[in-house]
Design a protein around this motif. Structure first.
Motif, PDB file in Angstrom:
ATOM      1  N   GLN A 178      -7.172   4.115 -28.103  1.00  0.00           N
ATOM      2  CA  GLN A 178      -7.113   4.110 -29.568  1.00  0.00           C
ATOM      3  C   GLN A 178      -6.864   2.961 -30.427  1.00  0.00           C
ATOM      4  OE1 GLN A 178      -7.311   9.012 -30.243  1.00  0.00           O
ATOM      5  NE2 GLN A 178      -5.355   7.819 -30.679  1.00  0.00           N
ATOM      6  N   ASP A 179      -5.719   2.302 -29.773  1.00  0.00           N
ATOM      7  CA  ASP A 179      -5.271   1.075 -30.727  1.00  0.00           C
ATOM      8  C   ASP A 179      -5.354  -0.165 -30.228  1.00  0.00           C
ATOM      9  OD1 ASP A 179      -4.208   3.259 -32.072  1.00  0.00           O
ATOM     10  OD2 ASP A 179      -2.227   3.078 -31.171  1.00  0.00           O
ATOM     11  N   LYS A 180      -5.676  -0.270 -28.810  1.00  0.00           N
ATOM     12  CA  LYS A 180      -5.746  -1.546 -28.198  1.00  0.00           C
ATOM     13  C   LYS A 180      -6.885  -1.822 -27.402  1.00  0.00           C
ATOM     14  CE  LYS A 180      -0.706  -1.993 -27.382  1.00  0.00           C
ATOM     15  NZ  LYS A 180       0.260  -2.299 -26.610  1.00  0.00           N
ATOM     16  N   SER A 181      -7.796  -0.729 -26.924  1.00  0.00           N
ATOM     17  CA  SER A 181      -9.046  -1.109 -26.554  1.00  0.00           C
ATOM     18  C   SER A 181     -10.077  -1.698 -27.635  1.00  0.00           C
ATOM     19  CB  SER A 181      -9.576   0.011 -25.996  1.00  0.00           C
ATOM     20  OG  SER A 181     -10.999   0.121 -25.475  1.00  0.00           O
ATOM     21  N   GLU A 182     -11.092  -2.353 -27.086  1.00  0.00           N
ATOM     22  CA  GLU A 182     -11.980  -3.042 -27.898  1.00  0.00           C
ATOM     23  C   GLU A 182     -13.564  -2.577 -27.182  1.00  0.00           C
ATOM     24  OE1 GLU A 182     -13.814  -4.144 -31.034  1.00  0.00           O
ATOM     25  OE2 GLU A 182     -11.519  -4.285 -30.885  1.00  0.00           O
ATOM     26  N   TYR A 242      -2.218   9.769  -9.585  1.00  0.00           N
ATOM     27  CA  TYR A 242      -3.427   9.464  -8.915  1.00  0.00           C
ATOM     28  C   TYR A 242      -4.517  10.539  -9.599  1.00  0.00           C
ATOM     29  CZ  TYR A 242      -0.859   6.663  -5.676  1.00  0.00           C
ATOM     30  OH  TYR A 242      -0.042   5.752  -5.050  1.00  0.00           O
ATOM     31  N   ASP A 243      -4.149  11.808  -9.930  1.00  0.00           N
ATOM     32  CA  ASP A 243      -4.842  12.689 -10.609  1.00  0.00           C
ATOM     33  C   ASP A 243      -5.726  12.198 -11.808  1.00  0.00           C
ATOM     34  OD1 ASP A 243      -4.581  14.694  -8.527  1.00  0.00           O
ATOM     35  OD2 ASP A 243      -2.943  15.547  -9.785  1.00  0.00           O
ATOM     36  N   CYS A 244      -4.798  11.195 -12.427  1.00  0.00           N
ATOM     37  CA  CYS A 244      -5.216  10.642 -13.783  1.00  0.00           C
ATOM     38  C   CYS A 244      -6.579   9.843 -13.501  1.00  0.00           C
ATOM     39  CB  CYS A 244      -4.213   9.906 -14.670  1.00  0.00           C
ATOM     40  SG  CYS A 244      -2.802  11.083 -14.866  1.00  0.00           S
ATOM     41  N   LEU A 245      -6.835   9.462 -12.381  1.00  0.00           N
ATOM     42  CA  LEU A 245      -7.970   8.703 -12.257  1.00  0.00           C
ATOM     43  C   LEU A 245      -9.279   9.353 -12.435  1.00  0.00           C
ATOM     44  CD1 LEU A 245      -7.055   6.833  -8.744  1.00  0.00           C
ATOM     45  CD2 LEU A 245      -7.402   5.736 -11.180  1.00  0.00           C
ATOM     46  N   PHE A 299     -11.874  11.013 -21.042  1.00  0.00           N
ATOM     47  CA  PHE A 299     -11.734  10.154 -22.084  1.00  0.00           C
ATOM     48  C   PHE A 299     -12.578   9.340 -22.658  1.00  0.00           C
ATOM     49  CE2 PHE A 299      -6.814  10.502 -21.601  1.00  0.00           C
ATOM     50  CZ  PHE A 299      -6.648  11.859 -22.033  1.00  0.00           C
ATOM     51  N   GLY A 300     -13.526   8.843 -21.753  1.00  0.00           N
ATOM     52  CA  GLY A 300     -14.815   8.141 -22.268  1.00  0.00           C
ATOM     53  C   GLY A 300     -15.590   8.747 -23.205  1.00  0.00           C
ATOM     54  N   SER A 301     -16.108   7.990 -24.406  1.00  0.00           N
ATOM     55  CA  SER A 301     -17.144   8.611 -25.251  1.00  0.00           C
ATOM     56  C   SER A 301     -18.407   8.000 -24.826  1.00  0.00           C
ATOM     57  CB  SER A 301     -16.659   8.230 -26.752  1.00  0.00           C
ATOM     58  OG  SER A 301     -15.684   8.613 -26.977  1.00  0.00           O
ATOM     59  N   ARG A 302     -18.412   6.818 -24.204  1.00  0.00           N
ATOM     60  CA  ARG A 302     -19.747   6.195 -23.946  1.00  0.00           C
ATOM     61  C   ARG A 302     -19.758   5.695 -22.318  1.00  0.00           C
ATOM     62  NH1 ARG A 302     -20.369   8.360 -27.788  1.00  0.00           N
ATOM     63  NH2 ARG A 302     -21.603   7.498 -29.669  1.00  0.00           N
ATOM     64  N   PRO A 303     -20.978   5.708 -21.769  1.00  0.00           N
ATOM     65  CA  PRO A 303     -20.686   5.245 -20.502  1.00  0.00           C
ATOM     66  C   PRO A 303     -20.052   4.214 -19.940  1.00  0.00           C
ATOM     67  CG  PRO A 303     -23.121   5.765 -21.022  1.00  0.00           C
ATOM     68  CD  PRO A 303     -22.194   5.854 -22.065  1.00  0.00           C
ATOM     69  N   ASP A 304     -19.915   3.233 -20.850  1.00  0.00           N
ATOM     70  CA  ASP A 304     -19.027   1.900 -20.522  1.00  0.00           C
ATOM     71  C   ASP A 304     -17.630   2.201 -20.404  1.00  0.00           C
ATOM     72  OD1 ASP A 304     -21.495   0.449 -20.099  1.00  0.00           O
ATOM     73  OD2 ASP A 304     -21.472  -0.532 -22.147  1.00  0.00           O
ATOM     74  N   ASP A 305     -17.289   3.335 -21.124  1.00  0.00           N
ATOM     75  CA  ASP A 305     -15.775   3.658 -21.220  1.00  0.00           C
ATOM     76  C   ASP A 305     -15.071   4.014 -20.006  1.00  0.00           C
ATOM     77  OD1 ASP A 305     -16.008   3.068 -23.961  1.00  0.00           O
ATOM     78  OD2 ASP A 305     -16.121   5.283 -24.720  1.00  0.00           O
ATOM     79  N   ALA A 306     -15.848   4.492 -18.937  1.00  0.00           N
ATOM     80  CA  ALA A 306     -15.371   4.931 -17.888  1.00  0.00           C
ATOM     81  C   ALA A 306     -14.716   4.005 -17.012  1.00  0.00           C
ATOM     82  CB  ALA A 306     -16.647   5.477 -17.068  1.00  0.00           C
ATOM     83  N   HIS A 307     -15.158   2.839 -17.213  1.00  0.00           N
ATOM     84  CA  HIS A 307     -14.757   1.853 -16.292  1.00  0.00           C
ATOM     85  C   HIS A 307     -13.311   1.300 -16.982  1.00  0.00           C
ATOM     86  CE1 HIS A 307     -14.100  -2.066 -14.249  1.00  0.00           C
ATOM     87  NE2 HIS A 307     -13.815  -2.637 -15.283  1.00  0.00           N
ATOM     88  N   VAL A 340     -11.206   3.575 -18.755  1.00  0.00           N
ATOM     89  CA  VAL A 340     -10.300   4.351 -18.529  1.00  0.00           C
ATOM     90  C   VAL A 340      -9.773   4.189 -17.109  1.00  0.00           C
ATOM     91  CG1 VAL A 340     -10.014   6.733 -18.324  1.00  0.00           C
ATOM     92  CG2 VAL A 340     -11.356   5.707 -20.259  1.00  0.00           C
ATOM     93  N   ARG A 341     -10.512   3.969 -16.081  1.00  0.00           N
ATOM     94  CA  ARG A 341     -10.019   3.904 -14.962  1.00  0.00           C
ATOM     95  C   ARG A 341      -9.117   2.914 -14.518  1.00  0.00           C
ATOM     96  NH1 ARG A 341     -11.387   6.390 -10.115  1.00  0.00           N
ATOM     97  NH2 ARG A 341     -11.001   5.264  -8.094  1.00  0.00           N
ATOM     98  N   ALA A 342      -9.483   1.526 -14.990  1.00  0.00           N
ATOM     99  CA  ALA A 342      -8.983   0.229 -14.825  1.00  0.00           C
ATOM    100  C   ALA A 342      -7.354   0.366 -15.563  1.00  0.00           C
ATOM    101  CB  ALA A 342      -9.631  -0.894 -15.548  1.00  0.00           C
ATOM    102  N   ARG A 343      -7.352   0.745 -16.607  1.00  0.00           N
ATOM    103  CA  ARG A 343      -6.103   1.038 -17.675  1.00  0.00           C
ATOM    104  C   ARG A 343      -5.269   2.133 -16.666  1.00  0.00           C
ATOM    105  NH1 ARG A 343      -2.612  -1.845 -19.778  1.00  0.00           N
ATOM    106  NH2 ARG A 343      -1.113  -0.461 -21.013  1.00  0.00           N
ATOM    107  N   VAL A 344      -5.993   3.110 -16.250  1.00  0.00           N
ATOM    108  CA  VAL A 344      -5.139   4.058 -15.396  1.00  0.00           C
ATOM    109  C   VAL A 344      -4.487   3.296 -14.224  1.00  0.00           C
ATOM    110  CG1 VAL A 344      -4.955   6.177 -13.713  1.00  0.00           C
ATOM    111  CG2 VAL A 344      -5.881   6.086 -16.135  1.00  0.00           C
ATOM    112  N   LEU A 345      -5.315   2.536 -13.540  1.00  0.00           N
ATOM    113  CA  LEU A 345      -4.649   1.760 -12.394  1.00  0.00           C
ATOM    114  C   LEU A 345      -3.748   1.005 -12.676  1.00  0.00           C
ATOM    115  CD1 LEU A 345      -8.069   1.008 -10.494  1.00  0.00           C
ATOM    116  CD2 LEU A 345      -6.189   2.477  -9.556  1.00  0.00           C
ATOM    117  N   GLU A 346      -3.783   0.174 -13.818  1.00  0.00           N
ATOM    118  CA  GLU A 346      -2.672  -0.545 -14.280  1.00  0.00           C
ATOM    119  C   GLU A 346      -1.541   0.042 -14.627  1.00  0.00           C
ATOM    120  OE1 GLU A 346      -3.924  -2.559 -17.844  1.00  0.00           O
ATOM    121  OE2 GLU A 346      -5.624  -3.908 -16.675  1.00  0.00           O
ATOM    122  N   LEU A 347      -1.384   1.121 -15.233  1.00  0.00           N
ATOM    123  CA  LEU A 347      -0.441   1.962 -15.460  1.00  0.00           C
ATOM    124  C   LEU A 347       0.363   2.511 -14.307  1.00  0.00           C
ATOM    125  CD1 LEU A 347      -1.534   4.191 -18.675  1.00  0.00           C
ATOM    126  CD2 LEU A 347      -0.008   1.924 -18.636  1.00  0.00           C
TER     127      LEU A 347
END
Length: 268
Positions: free
Chosen positions: A115-119, A151-154, A160-168, A170-177
């Motif tokens: 919500q705050d840092k994604s673009e 790992y379930d959070c993957l 959490f994504g609103s558009r098809p491009d958001d899925a990537h 979300v997954r990338a950020r979960v992996l980083e966390l």
């Protein structure tokens, strides 16, 4: 439970509340030419499975016919799962599956980042956030576990994504966390401070400072404790990467992500 399909995503604010109520969102590509035959069989009410088996659907019992013409009946209608069965399993998941603080922290950090840092920003409503927690409880329960893991959070890439491009994203950020280790960052700060202290004590001891000489054994003990801590973390990571069944056994054992059968659930 409602399942919907659309060729277009809602673009007006009037439809946002309705769209938000669809918890799991998947983008499905058009059927390829190679799978057109499978689509036609499904439209005809049957599906040609691998191994020469044909599954006829639509009757009160699932009928399976092999390539040699031998037919067998799978399960009667009475043995099938009902909607009430699914509802009961969800209630059991909510009551029996714990969500540890590490997962809650990950969820909060993920939502804040989206919500705050994604673009562009990805809005996650309170409703969706709460439903996502319950969704993870059902995921763990279906996998035979009594606790949600990170790992379930993957699987939240479809939530959490609103558009098809958001899925990537979300997954990338979960992996980083998941990969980030606050303990390792803290150990790095301790190491830097210990290095500066050791350099000061060694310089003082070389110039004949008695106080510095007296503090050197204590500093050596702190350094050894830090080495032991980092060695333990390294051994734990190696165990996860070099497990006999393959790296990251918790992820591989998941019925949702690793193709495994999940952990055996304890008897009630």
């Amino acid at each position: 439970t409602v399942v919907g399909a659309s060729n277009e995503l809602p673009e007006s604010e009037e439809l946002d509340a309705l769209y938000d109520r669809f918890l799991i969102r998947r983008s499905v590509a058009r059927v390829s030419n190679a799978n057109a035959g499978t689509l036609a069989r499904l439209a005809a009410g049957r599906h040609q499975a691998s191994g020469g088996l044909r599954v006829d659907v639509g009757s009160s019992a699932a009928s399976v016919m092999s390539s040699d013409g031998v037919s067998s009946v799978d399960e009667p209608e009475a043995a099938r799962l009902t909607l009430d069965d699914f509802k009961e399993q969800a209630n059991r998941a909510y009551a029996s599956v714990d969500v540890p603080d590490s997962v809650i922290d990950l969820l909060v950090e993920l939502r804040n980042w989206l919500q705050d840092k994604s673009e562009p920003p990805v809005y996650v409503s309170d409703r969706r956030f709460m439903k996502a927690v319950q969704y993870l409880q059902v995921v763990a329960h279906g996998d035979g576990r009594e606790e949600v893991n990170e790992y379930d959070c993957l699987l939240l890439e479809h939530v959490f994504g609103s558009r098809p491009d958001d899925a990537h994203k979300v997954r990338a950020r979960v992996l980083e966390l998941i990969a980030s280790d606050p303990g390792a960052q803290q150990a790095e700060l301790v190491l830097l401070g210990l290095f500066g202290r050791a350099a000061r004590l060694i310089t003082g001891a070389a110039s004949g400072d008695a106080t510095s000489k007296g503090e050197l054994p204590e500093a050596a003990k702190e350094a050894q404790a830090l080495v032991d801590l980092l060695s333990g973390r390294h051994a734990s990571l190696c165990a996860a990467l070099e497990a006999p069944a393959g790296g990251f056994p918790e992820l591989r054992a998941s019925v949702w992500q690793g193709g495994g059968g999940g952990k055996k659930k304890k008897a009630d």
